[in-house]
Design a protein around this motif. Structure first.
Motif, PDB file in Angstrom:
ATOM      1  N   ILE A 215      40.823  26.686  44.189  1.00  0.00           N
ATOM      2  CA  ILE A 215      40.773  27.885  43.347  1.00  0.00           C
ATOM      3  C   ILE A 215      40.562  29.112  44.229  1.00  0.00           C
ATOM      4  CG2 ILE A 215      39.440  29.108  41.551  1.00  0.00           C
ATOM      5  CD1 ILE A 215      38.503  26.340  40.551  1.00  0.00           C
ATOM      6  N   LEU A 216      41.200  30.201  43.879  1.00  0.00           N
ATOM      7  CA  LEU A 216      40.759  31.513  44.324  1.00  0.00           C
ATOM      8  C   LEU A 216      40.110  32.191  43.123  1.00  0.00           C
ATOM      9  CD1 LEU A 216      43.173  33.098  46.927  1.00  0.00           C
ATOM     10  CD2 LEU A 216      40.666  33.125  46.931  1.00  0.00           C
ATOM     11  N   TRP A 217      38.820  32.459  43.272  1.00  0.00           N
ATOM     12  CA  TRP A 217      37.966  32.931  42.185  1.00  0.00           C
ATOM     13  C   TRP A 217      37.710  34.411  42.399  1.00  0.00           C
ATOM     14  CZ3 TRP A 217      33.972  34.797  39.409  1.00  0.00           C
ATOM     15  CH2 TRP A 217      33.503  34.103  38.298  1.00  0.00           C
ATOM     16  N   PHE A 218      38.521  35.237  41.744  1.00  0.00           N
ATOM     17  CA  PHE A 218      38.405  36.684  41.927  1.00  0.00           C
ATOM     18  C   PHE A 218      37.303  37.260  41.044  1.00  0.00           C
ATOM     19  CE2 PHE A 218      42.771  36.015  43.450  1.00  0.00           C
ATOM     20  CZ  PHE A 218      42.723  36.733  44.642  1.00  0.00           C
ATOM     21  N   ASP A 219      36.835  38.455  41.436  1.00  0.00           N
ATOM     22  CA  ASP A 219      35.806  39.164  40.689  1.00  0.00           C
ATOM     23  C   ASP A 219      35.905  40.646  41.065  1.00  0.00           C
ATOM     24  OD1 ASP A 219      33.670  39.442  38.936  1.00  0.00           O
ATOM     25  OD2 ASP A 219      32.153  38.899  40.413  1.00  0.00           O
ATOM     26  N   TYR A 237      51.329  36.944  44.682  1.00  0.00           N
ATOM     27  CA  TYR A 237      51.217  36.829  46.135  1.00  0.00           C
ATOM     28  C   TYR A 237      50.427  35.586  46.535  1.00  0.00           C
ATOM     29  CZ  TYR A 237      49.771  37.544  50.892  1.00  0.00           C
ATOM     30  OH  TYR A 237      49.530  37.332  52.230  1.00  0.00           O
ATOM     31  N   VAL A 238      49.288  35.369  45.893  1.00  0.00           N
ATOM     32  CA  VAL A 238      48.459  34.210  46.238  1.00  0.00           C
ATOM     33  C   VAL A 238      49.210  32.910  45.966  1.00  0.00           C
ATOM     34  CG1 VAL A 238      46.355  32.959  45.628  1.00  0.00           C
ATOM     35  CG2 VAL A 238      46.284  35.434  45.960  1.00  0.00           C
ATOM     36  N   ARG A 239      49.901  32.840  44.836  1.00  0.00           N
ATOM     37  CA  ARG A 239      50.648  31.618  44.529  1.00  0.00           C
ATOM     38  C   ARG A 239      51.840  31.443  45.466  1.00  0.00           C
ATOM     39  NH1 ARG A 239      51.324  29.724  38.901  1.00  0.00           N
ATOM     40  NH2 ARG A 239      52.334  28.047  40.066  1.00  0.00           N
ATOM     41  N   SER A 240      52.358  32.534  46.017  1.00  0.00           N
ATOM     42  CA  SER A 240      53.443  32.387  46.991  1.00  0.00           C
ATOM     43  C   SER A 240      52.943  31.739  48.279  1.00  0.00           C
ATOM     44  CB  SER A 240      54.066  33.759  47.302  1.00  0.00           C
ATOM     45  OG  SER A 240      53.247  34.538  48.156  1.00  0.00           O
ATOM     46  N   LEU A 241      51.662  31.916  48.583  1.00  0.00           N
ATOM     47  CA  LEU A 241      51.078  31.289  49.765  1.00  0.00           C
ATOM     48  C   LEU A 241      50.744  29.817  49.515  1.00  0.00           C
ATOM     49  CD1 LEU A 241      48.630  34.137  50.851  1.00  0.00           C
ATOM     50  CD2 LEU A 241      50.841  33.584  51.867  1.00  0.00           C
ATOM     51  N   GLN A 242      50.308  29.510  48.304  1.00  0.00           N
ATOM     52  CA  GLN A 242      49.996  28.132  47.920  1.00  0.00           C
ATOM     53  C   GLN A 242      50.347  27.970  46.446  1.00  0.00           C
ATOM     54  OE1 GLN A 242      45.986  26.575  48.845  1.00  0.00           O
ATOM     55  NE2 GLN A 242      46.192  25.214  47.085  1.00  0.00           N
ATOM     56  N   ILE A 247      44.043  30.158  39.888  1.00  0.00           N
ATOM     57  CA  ILE A 247      43.495  31.506  40.019  1.00  0.00           C
ATOM     58  C   ILE A 247      42.827  31.887  38.704  1.00  0.00           C
ATOM     59  CG2 ILE A 247      44.033  33.927  40.490  1.00  0.00           C
ATOM     60  CD1 ILE A 247      46.565  32.922  41.956  1.00  0.00           C
ATOM     61  N   ASN A 248      41.586  32.353  38.764  1.00  0.00           N
ATOM     62  CA  ASN A 248      40.869  32.675  37.525  1.00  0.00           C
ATOM     63  C   ASN A 248      41.377  33.981  36.919  1.00  0.00           C
ATOM     64  OD1 ASN A 248      39.736  34.564  39.274  1.00  0.00           O
ATOM     65  ND2 ASN A 248      37.669  34.298  38.478  1.00  0.00           N
ATOM     66  N   ASN A 249      40.873  34.299  35.733  1.00  0.00           N
ATOM     67  CA  ASN A 249      41.412  35.440  34.986  1.00  0.00           C
ATOM     68  C   ASN A 249      40.890  36.787  35.456  1.00  0.00           C
ATOM     69  OD1 ASN A 249      38.777  35.106  34.035  1.00  0.00           O
ATOM     70  ND2 ASN A 249      39.292  35.641  31.937  1.00  0.00           N
ATOM     71  N   ARG A 250      40.007  36.797  36.435  1.00  0.00           N
ATOM     72  CA  ARG A 250      39.483  38.076  36.918  1.00  0.00           C
ATOM     73  C   ARG A 250      40.378  38.694  37.991  1.00  0.00           C
ATOM     74  NH1 ARG A 250      32.850  37.475  36.756  1.00  0.00           N
ATOM     75  NH2 ARG A 250      32.790  36.049  34.967  1.00  0.00           N
ATOM     76  N   VAL A 251      41.529  38.119  38.212  1.00  0.00           N
ATOM     77  CA  VAL A 251      42.489  38.719  39.134  1.00  0.00           C
ATOM     78  C   VAL A 251      43.132  39.957  38.519  1.00  0.00           C
ATOM     79  CG1 VAL A 251      44.462  37.324  38.366  1.00  0.00           C
ATOM     80  CG2 VAL A 251      44.403  38.180  40.723  1.00  0.00           C
TER      81      VAL A 251
END
Length: 583
Positions: A215-219, A237-242, A247-251
């Motif tokens: 997970i990438l957990w944004f805030d 962009y993040v999903r293009s890398l992996q 990815i959480n909803n705080r993106v």
């Protein structure tokens, strides 16, 4: 030691990065995927149900205390308005020589946690890894190791998924557009595009250096300098890398992200069919380390929170705030071990389960898997008799902590009556596994007036219809709070065997600034209106009469509380309605 310098190499790299990333984010669109693709990507998350959150950074050095005040933690810089140049000096003291990544990960694993989320960069901008893009990172401390690298290795060895928290908001970076007045290090004009390039460069480092990540957990996305468009771009962009990362909803601004993140509360009824979510909660009252905070939740509360999340189709992300020496506080370790002992016996009732088939169970919660319904009994009945609102034929009943227990099965009207012998009650939660035929066929059980004609409708029985109001706890009892949108309303349902006239009372709390809220209480076509006055505060509850209502027809009746006027910040905190039959 120079703290920090925004290196020439970073700015050259950022310019190149911004050009290269623009093409990547436009070429890739991960916002549209098939249900099957999404299910495959989310499968491990739904199976895991339980993870560890870790808030750790240089804010652990003051340990929550500054100039006689003791309420600080990870928001230290923002709350104290300390000049950034002064705050940077904490990095000189951050030397967690007792940090042992393998020990941390093993504590999480032994507690039954399947994934670990750690703050790679919190709002203060300090980076827990030796990033090439700023000196405001672990390289500028006496601790020259790479904590994230060591955690990545430990997670791989222990079979725990590594995940990173990353703050979009940055109180330190000179280009973050909402610069704080106390950032005395920043010069020139902020440039949000340049900041986004910096951020993407760091995210690329995290994914390519330590991944694959779970997970990438944004805030920190709530400030207006972060737009919905930037959120969608960052998600892509993040999903293009992996591509398989979660990815959480705080993106973004509510229009992007893979799951919801209620904070410090568990939604009363989950977040709806087909919505993935995770409640993040502290063990005490702070996320980062605060040496004065000894208000630790009990093991029973923590286990029941985990059960509550799973019973509503969600995950539980439980936080630990390590010390500046790199140690988990001893009370946190004790609680992790207690949860682990319970999970070793009862884990099958949590992992990979779906939400409860029941609307309400007075004895606790339930989860399910194909062919099995798990009953989590919080207070085991002394007579061993348990009424379950289930019509299905039961093939077998198992008590997970009492392999020799025996059960007799009976029917009481439509419900299943279990009569148990030999069950050893667990003070945290006793779990029974009901192996059933077919899909669960629940019996809807509605509250009814008692023999004296009194019907109590507590907040936890309500269906909340809206976006802001939610269930919380004050004084050890649930209430509906955060009722800041006057369009939200609350519905109860009850069964009345016969028509009649009822006196209606409300137990509520209201601050002086919200005095004068007006509400309507309705039951079918009958309704009453009332004005609520201040009780002295949001945690000072009072019971008052509202008026009388006619229940005109027997059967199931919906009783709704609808705001008519909200002169202050919220309608009220609602603890319960009480209806009493009049002669």
């Amino acid at each position: 030691m120079q703290l920090p310098r925004w290196t020439r190499s970073f700015w050259l790299g950022a310019a190149t990065l911004a050009l290269s990333l623009a093409g990547v984010s436009k070429a890739a669109d991960f916002l549209h995927e098939s249900p099957a693709e999404r299910d495959a990507r989310m499968a491990w998350f739904r199976e895991a149900r339980f993870g560890m959150f870790i808030h750790w950074g240089v804010y652990a050095v003051p340990a929550g205390e500054w100039q006689g005040k003791t309420h600080y933690a990870e928001w230290f810089l923002e709350q104290t308005h300390m000049p950034v140049s002064q705050y940077e000096q904490f990095a000189r003291q951050f030397n967690p020589t007792r940090f042992n990544a393998r020990q941390w990960v093993r504590l999480a694993k032994e507690a039954g946690m399947r994934y670990l989320v750690i703050t790679s960069k919190h709002h203060d901008g300090f980076c827990l890894w030796p990033t090439a893009l700023t000196d405001w990172c672990i390289r500028s401390t006496p601790f020259k190791r790479d904590p994230l690298g060591e955690l990545a290795e430990a997670c791989r060895a222990e079979g725990v998924r590594l995940c990173f928290y990353y703050s979009i908001m940055d109180w330190h970076h000179p280009d973050y557009a909402k610069r704080r007045p106390w950032n005395d290090r920043a010069t020139g004009e902020p440039d949000m595009d340049r900041y986004v390039a910096y951020m993407k460069g760091q995210l690329k480092e995290l994914i390519t250096r330590y991944g694959p990540l779970g997970i990438l957990w944004f805030d920190g996305q709530w400030e207006d300098v972060w737009t919905a468009e930037r959120g969608r771009d960052l998600y892509n962009y993040v999903r293009s890398l992996q591509p398989d990362i979660i990815i959480n909803n705080r993106v973004g601004k509510g229009d992007v992200g893979d799951y919801g993140t209620p904070e410090q509360h568990i939604p009363a009824t989950g977040m709806g069919e087909g919505v993935d979510w995770e409640s993040c909660m502290t063990m005490n009252d702070h996320w980062g380390y605060n040496k004065h905070d000894q208000n630790w939740k009990s093991p029973a509360t923590l286990v029941r929170n985990l059960i509550d999340c799973a019973s509503k189709g969600g995950n539980y992300l439980l936080n630990v705030g390590p010390t500046a020496e790199g140690l988990f506080p001893e009370p946190a370790i004790e609680r992790l071990k207690a949860i682990g002992r319970w999970m070793r016996v009862n884990g099958e009732s949590i992992y990979g389960t779906q939400a409860s088939p029941f609307r309400k169970t007075p004895w606790g919660r339930a989860t399910r898997k194909p062919g099995v319904v798990y009953l989590h009994v919080f207070d085991w009945p002394k007579d061993g008799r348990l009424l379950v609102p289930l019509r299905n034929q039961v093939r077998r009943v198992r008590a997970l902590g009492s392999p020799d227990a025996r059960f007799d099965l009976h029917r009481q009207e439509e419900q299943l009556l279990l009569v148990a012998q030999g069950v050893k009650p667990d003070p945290l939660a006793t779990v029974l596994a009901l192996e059933i035929e077919g899909d669960p066929d629940p019996v809807v059980v509605y509250p009814e007036p008692d023999a004296r004609g009194r019907l109590t409708l507590p907040a936890e029985d309500a269906v909340i219809l809206g976006h802001t109001a939610r269930l919380e706890t004050k004084g050890g009892r649930p209430n509906i709070g955060f009722w800041t949108d006057a369009k939200d309303r609350v519905r109860f349902e009850a069964r009345f065997r016969q028509p009649g006239r009822f006196r209606v009372e409300v137990e509520y709390a209201l601050s002086p600034g919200s005095d004068g809220s007006r509400i309507r209480v309705s039951a079918g076509k009958a309704a009453l209106e009332a004005t609520l006055h201040s009780t002295g505060g949001w945690d000072q509850f009072r019971t008052i009469p509202l008026g009388e209502l006619d229940i005109r027809q027997p059967g199931v009746v919906a009783i709704e509380v609808t705001p008519l006027a909200k002169p202050g910040e919220a309608v009220m905190n609602l603890r319960r309605l009480v209806l009493t039959a009049l002669p």
